[in-house]
Design an enzyme around this catalytic site. Sequence first.
Site, mmCIF file in Angstrom:
data_model
loop_
_atom_site.group_PDB
_atom_site.id
_atom_site.type_symbol
_atom_site.label_atom_id
_atom_site.label_comp_id
_atom_site.label_asym_id
_atom_site.label_seq_id
_atom_site.Cartn_x
_atom_site.Cartn_y
_atom_site.Cartn_z
ATOM 1 N N ASP A 282 0.805 -1.225 0.000
ATOM 2 C CA ASP A 282 0.000 0.000 0.000
ATOM 3 C C ASP A 282 0.835 1.271 0.000
ATOM 4 O O ASP A 282 0.453 2.289 0.571
ATOM 5 C CB ASP A 282 -0.988 0.001 1.193
ATOM 6 C CG ASP A 282 -1.829 -1.254 1.212
ATOM 7 O OD1 ASP A 282 -2.201 -1.730 0.130
ATOM 8 O OD2 ASP A 282 -2.095 -1.770 2.310
ATOM 9 N N LYS B 53 1.690 2.174 -5.081
ATOM 10 C CA LYS B 53 2.202 1.622 -6.350
ATOM 11 C C LYS B 53 1.235 1.919 -7.491
ATOM 12 O O LYS B 53 1.660 2.262 -8.594
ATOM 13 C CB LYS B 53 2.387 0.097 -6.214
ATOM 14 C CG LYS B 53 3.408 -0.297 -5.148
ATOM 15 C CD LYS B 53 3.495 -1.798 -4.969
ATOM 16 C CE LYS B 53 2.274 -2.451 -4.365
ATOM 17 N NZ LYS B 53 2.018 -2.136 -2.940
ATOM 18 N N LYS C 264 -0.836 4.408 -8.032
ATOM 19 C CA LYS C 264 -0.726 5.776 -8.549
ATOM 20 C C LYS C 264 0.530 5.934 -9.415
ATOM 21 O O LYS C 264 0.478 6.522 -10.500
ATOM 22 C CB LYS C 264 -0.676 6.792 -7.388
ATOM 23 C CG LYS C 264 -0.339 8.185 -7.909
ATOM 24 C CD LYS C 264 -0.167 9.263 -6.882
ATOM 25 C CE LYS C 264 0.565 10.418 -7.565
ATOM 26 N NZ LYS C 264 0.533 11.669 -6.832
ATOM 27 N N GLY D 10 -4.662 -4.329 -3.805
ATOM 28 C CA GLY D 10 -5.641 -3.272 -4.031
ATOM 29 C C GLY D 10 -4.855 -2.039 -4.412
ATOM 30 O O GLY D 10 -4.208 -1.433 -3.562
ATOM 31 N N HIS D 11 -4.845 -1.726 -5.695
ATOM 32 C CA HIS D 11 -4.040 -0.603 -6.192
ATOM 33 C C HIS D 11 -4.967 0.524 -6.619
ATOM 34 O O HIS D 11 -5.817 0.343 -7.486
ATOM 35 C CB HIS D 11 -3.166 -1.063 -7.367
ATOM 36 C CG HIS D 11 -2.127 -2.081 -6.956
ATOM 37 N ND1 HIS D 11 -1.195 -2.586 -7.823
ATOM 38 C CD2 HIS D 11 -1.861 -2.652 -5.744
ATOM 39 C CE1 HIS D 11 -0.426 -3.443 -7.169
ATOM 40 N NE2 HIS D 11 -0.808 -3.498 -5.913
ATOM 41 N N GLN E 195 1.770 -6.284 -3.442
ATOM 42 C CA GLN E 195 2.306 -6.467 -2.091
ATOM 43 C C GLN E 195 3.663 -5.736 -2.027
ATOM 44 O O GLN E 195 3.796 -4.705 -2.639
ATOM 45 C CB GLN E 195 2.427 -7.944 -1.699
ATOM 46 C CG GLN E 195 1.084 -8.648 -1.517
ATOM 47 C CD GLN E 195 0.428 -9.035 -2.825
ATOM 48 O OE1 GLN E 195 1.015 -9.708 -3.648
ATOM 49 N NE2 GLN E 195 -0.807 -8.629 -3.013
ATOM 50 N N SER F 175 -7.466 -1.206 0.908
ATOM 51 C CA SER F 175 -8.189 -1.053 -0.359
ATOM 52 C C SER F 175 -8.924 -2.342 -0.712
ATOM 53 O O SER F 175 -9.858 -2.326 -1.507
ATOM 54 C CB SER F 175 -7.229 -0.741 -1.503
ATOM 55 O OG SER F 175 -6.278 0.203 -1.130
ATOM 56 N N THR G 29 -9.667 -5.030 1.846
ATOM 57 C CA THR G 29 -10.475 -5.578 2.942
ATOM 58 C C THR G 29 -11.112 -4.495 3.813
ATOM 59 O O THR G 29 -11.943 -4.811 4.667
ATOM 60 C CB THR G 29 -9.602 -6.461 3.853
ATOM 61 O OG1 THR G 29 -8.516 -5.659 4.349
ATOM 62 C CG2 THR G 29 -9.039 -7.646 3.105
ATOM 63 N N SER H 90 5.471 12.032 -4.249
ATOM 64 C CA SER H 90 4.028 12.148 -4.410
ATOM 65 C C SER H 90 3.460 12.902 -3.225
ATOM 66 O O SER H 90 3.798 12.618 -2.071
ATOM 67 C CB SER H 90 3.436 10.743 -4.516
ATOM 68 O OG SER H 90 2.028 10.811 -4.511
ATOM 69 N N GLY I 66 -0.069 13.734 -3.041
ATOM 70 C CA GLY I 66 -1.533 13.611 -3.025
ATOM 71 C C GLY I 66 -1.922 12.463 -3.938
ATOM 72 O O GLY I 66 -1.102 11.988 -4.721
#
Length: 429
Positions: free
Chosen positions: A13, A16, A18, A40-41, A225, A300, A302, A414, A416
């Site tokens: 998380d 990646k 973005k 969850g990307h 991951q 993202s 669960t 990054s 935002g």
Amino acid sequence: MATVAVVGTQWGDEGKGKIVDILSQNADYIVRFQGGNNAGHTVVIDGNKYILHLLPSGILHEGKKCLLGNGMVIDLEGLLNEIEFMKRVGVKLEGRLFVSERAHLIFPYHKELDAASERLKGDGKVGTTLKGIGPAYKDKAGRVGIRIADLEDPEEFKEKLKWNVREKELTLKYVYNYPVSFSVDKIYSTTLKLYEKVKDFVCDTVSLLNREIDLGKKVLFEGAQATLLDIDVGTYPFVTSSNSSALGIASGSGVSPKKVEKVYGIAKAYTTRVGSGPFPTELKDKVGELLRARGHEFGSTTGRPRRCGWLDLFALKFSVMVNDLDGLVITKLDVLDAFDQIKVCVGYEVNGELLENFPSTAKELERVRPVYETLPGWRKETTKVKSLKDLPPEAKNFLRFIEDYLGVPIYMVSTGPQRDETIEIKSLW
Ligand code: GDP
Ligand code: IMO
Ligand code: MG
């Protein structure tokens, strides 16, 4: 550069999705090589948020080709849901989505085994996403897994399925004392129906990808991951079941390591972890809560609250080493905008002695005491800043500290979730 890879350097998380979305503008192919829909990307475009689980994060770029590699474990229902979602939002996939016929399938019994195993572990559970990832990779390694290619021959598929269902029924009943709610007939008919809807995307991705790389096409490998969740070098057993560092690119895509030219690591400006396992810089106080609130740190996939803590440079140094990182992307710098002081972990101490290497066992990692350096915060908004020179001096100092400690340059920052909330320092391509 023709082939670049992006991998997570912490416990996932890192943002990646973005970064892959941004880099996809210049890629011909975007390739997932391991994991499944445990990932969850998140990609945010014009304020619209898309969470991708199986499809590569370049999928929203018209014309870019996206590939699901042989090292993945694929839940066909999950894949179809994502495909249908793309259709609904007007994204065309024909001719640009390629799914490896060598990839292994996740079946309902894998999810039940995941839940049963976690239940039996009790307090020692891994805290998996319950997507059946571990059991599917277990079947792969045990040479009883069913691959997408097997669905081309329904008779043979049925035989393999029968054997697996029998084995799983016995395991659930006698090992786990867990109720069984699947049957051969149900899985057989559902799987073939799903396969009909995705089969046009299935092909020999290994040959395709090698051919395209040899032709000079630009390929972006998207890790899911992260390094500290890698089955071999991560914080075992609190890891996922694939090689989720750069070590998995070759085996998971069928491309020689000689063909991956650059590897970039994504790191959050602090650290998060979902699920169980050691986390030396974890903050179980108001500071941790502030990180979670400012960073919207909820899973993202669960929805679980993510555990939060300070940036752990000692762990990152290990990630730099195993991935041999060419550069770093620091994400979520803006989350630190509200802090007077920022701590970074620069070493681990055990019984008053500093460790030389990142521990190999979770047990040892549980025992370490993080050694911190305190840096001044900037207390100014960084989200609108477009170039490095316009960042507050304390933020520049924070970034320089990271570079100096790790000996790796920062290529991008990054500030935002949106595409344009990004400071590009050097080109990653
Ligand atoms: P991934 O699994 O590595 O792709 O990361 P996730 O998408 O699971 O989690 C990252 C979250 O942070 C997502 O909600 C992103 O939209 C968000 N995000 C990414 N970069 C930034 C950033 O620089 N600042 C902030 N505030 N949020 C970001
Ligand atoms: P992305 O790609 C964060 C964690 C789970 C659990 C462990 C094993 O979005 O960064 P699994 O279901 O894989 O068997 O769970 O790994 N985990 C993740 N944590 N981000 C992810 O993916 C993760 N995928 C799995 O929480 O601790
Ligand atoms: Mg994620």
